[in-house]
Design a protein around this motif. Structure first.
Motif, PDB file in Angstrom:
ATOM      1  N   VAL A  92     -19.252  -9.884 -24.064  1.00  0.00           N
ATOM      2  CA  VAL A  92     -19.774  -9.541 -22.665  1.00  0.00           C
ATOM      3  C   VAL A  92     -21.130  -8.761 -23.098  1.00  0.00           C
ATOM      4  N   ARG A  93     -22.103  -9.195 -22.324  1.00  0.00           N
ATOM      5  CA  ARG A  93     -23.356  -8.403 -22.668  1.00  0.00           C
ATOM      6  C   ARG A  93     -23.486  -7.053 -21.833  1.00  0.00           C
ATOM      7  N   MET A 104     -20.274 -14.256  -8.321  1.00  0.00           N
ATOM      8  CA  MET A 104     -19.892 -13.236  -7.616  1.00  0.00           C
ATOM      9  C   MET A 104     -20.697 -11.816  -7.870  1.00  0.00           C
ATOM     10  N   TYR A 105     -20.390 -11.254  -8.832  1.00  0.00           N
ATOM     11  CA  TYR A 105     -20.888 -10.048  -9.409  1.00  0.00           C
ATOM     12  C   TYR A 105     -21.706 -10.279 -10.615  1.00  0.00           C
ATOM     13  N   ARG A 106     -22.771 -10.004 -10.949  1.00  0.00           N
ATOM     14  CA  ARG A 106     -23.641 -10.396 -12.168  1.00  0.00           C
ATOM     15  C   ARG A 106     -23.914  -8.974 -12.977  1.00  0.00           C
ATOM     16  N   LYS A 107     -23.997  -7.889 -12.442  1.00  0.00           N
ATOM     17  CA  LYS A 107     -24.371  -6.806 -13.340  1.00  0.00           C
ATOM     18  C   LYS A 107     -23.427  -5.723 -12.603  1.00  0.00           C
ATOM     19  N   ILE A 108     -22.461  -5.180 -13.482  1.00  0.00           N
ATOM     20  CA  ILE A 108     -21.380  -4.211 -13.120  1.00  0.00           C
ATOM     21  C   ILE A 108     -21.575  -2.744 -13.803  1.00  0.00           C
ATOM     22  N   GLY A 153     -17.822 -13.280 -15.972  1.00  0.00           N
ATOM     23  CA  GLY A 153     -19.170 -13.677 -16.518  1.00  0.00           C
ATOM     24  C   GLY A 153     -20.195 -12.598 -16.351  1.00  0.00           C
ATOM     25  N   ALA A 154     -20.003 -11.453 -16.038  1.00  0.00           N
ATOM     26  CA  ALA A 154     -20.901 -10.489 -15.467  1.00  0.00           C
ATOM     27  C   ALA A 154     -21.612  -9.690 -16.802  1.00  0.00           C
ATOM     28  N   GLU A 155     -22.513  -9.116 -16.610  1.00  0.00           N
ATOM     29  CA  GLU A 155     -22.837  -8.219 -17.657  1.00  0.00           C
ATOM     30  C   GLU A 155     -22.730  -6.657 -17.336  1.00  0.00           C
ATOM     31  N   VAL A 156     -22.737  -5.802 -18.380  1.00  0.00           N
ATOM     32  CA  VAL A 156     -22.024  -4.446 -18.029  1.00  0.00           C
ATOM     33  C   VAL A 156     -23.176  -3.436 -18.777  1.00  0.00           C
ATOM     34  N   LEU A 157     -23.441  -2.422 -17.570  1.00  0.00           N
ATOM     35  CA  LEU A 157     -24.181  -1.192 -17.793  1.00  0.00           C
ATOM     36  C   LEU A 157     -23.239  -0.208 -17.796  1.00  0.00           C
TER      37      LEU A 157
END
Length: 155
Positions: free
Chosen positions: A85-86, A1-5, A30-34
């Motif tokens: 979480v990356r 669904m969302y890959r980078k939040i 399973g998304a990465e975070v900025l």
């Protein structure tokens, strides 16, 4: 669904609680975070003929805000590390926090912005939710607004 939040923080208790919820959400997907901290641009003092010696230089101000950004984003980075979480953290400068949030999300390929709301209505919403409202108005990607039912530290 969302890959980078993209998760925003300003160092307040509200944004810290929101960031924790954002990290949990990212973990579930399973998304990465900025994680982003936006500081206002340096302002030269106006209406004074002589700059006071205690007034910080632009370099001192930028260094202090970079440190503040690292401090405010560190909890999110640590939480992501604990959950596997990356995560990447950054501090940016802009007069409009909302404009910078939207811009950073686009530049970094984020597909969701996760940010907080105080859950107030009326004048409180107008005054305290202005950044969230502006992001909602200008973002071309989805914005998930995490509403706190009560203020951190209140009973």
């Amino acid at each position: 669904m969302y890959r980078k939040i993209l998760i925003t923080t300003d160092g307040s208790a509200v944004s810290s609680k929101t960031a924790c919820a954002g990290v949990q959400f990212a973990e579930q997907l399973g998304a990465e975070v900025l994680v982003l901290f936006v500081a206002p641009e340096y302002q030269y003092p106006i209406y004074v003929e002589i700059i006071p010696p205690s007034y910080p230089s632009e370099d001192e101000y930028r260094a202090a805000m970079q440190r503040a950004g690292r401090e405010h984003t560190q909890d999110v980075v640590d939480s992501c590390a604990k959950r596997g979480v990356r995560c990447e953290a950054m501090a940016a400068f802009h007069e409009s926090a909302a404009a910078k949030i939207v811009d950073v999300a686009q530049q970094h390929g984020c597909d969701l912005i996760f940010m907080g709301s105080h859950g107030r209505s009326g004048w409180g919403q107008l005054l305290l939710g202005s950044v969230t409202n502006k992001v909602l108005q200008h973002s071309r990607i989805p914005v998930l607004v995490h509403r706190l039912i009560k203020e951190p530290g209140s009973k």
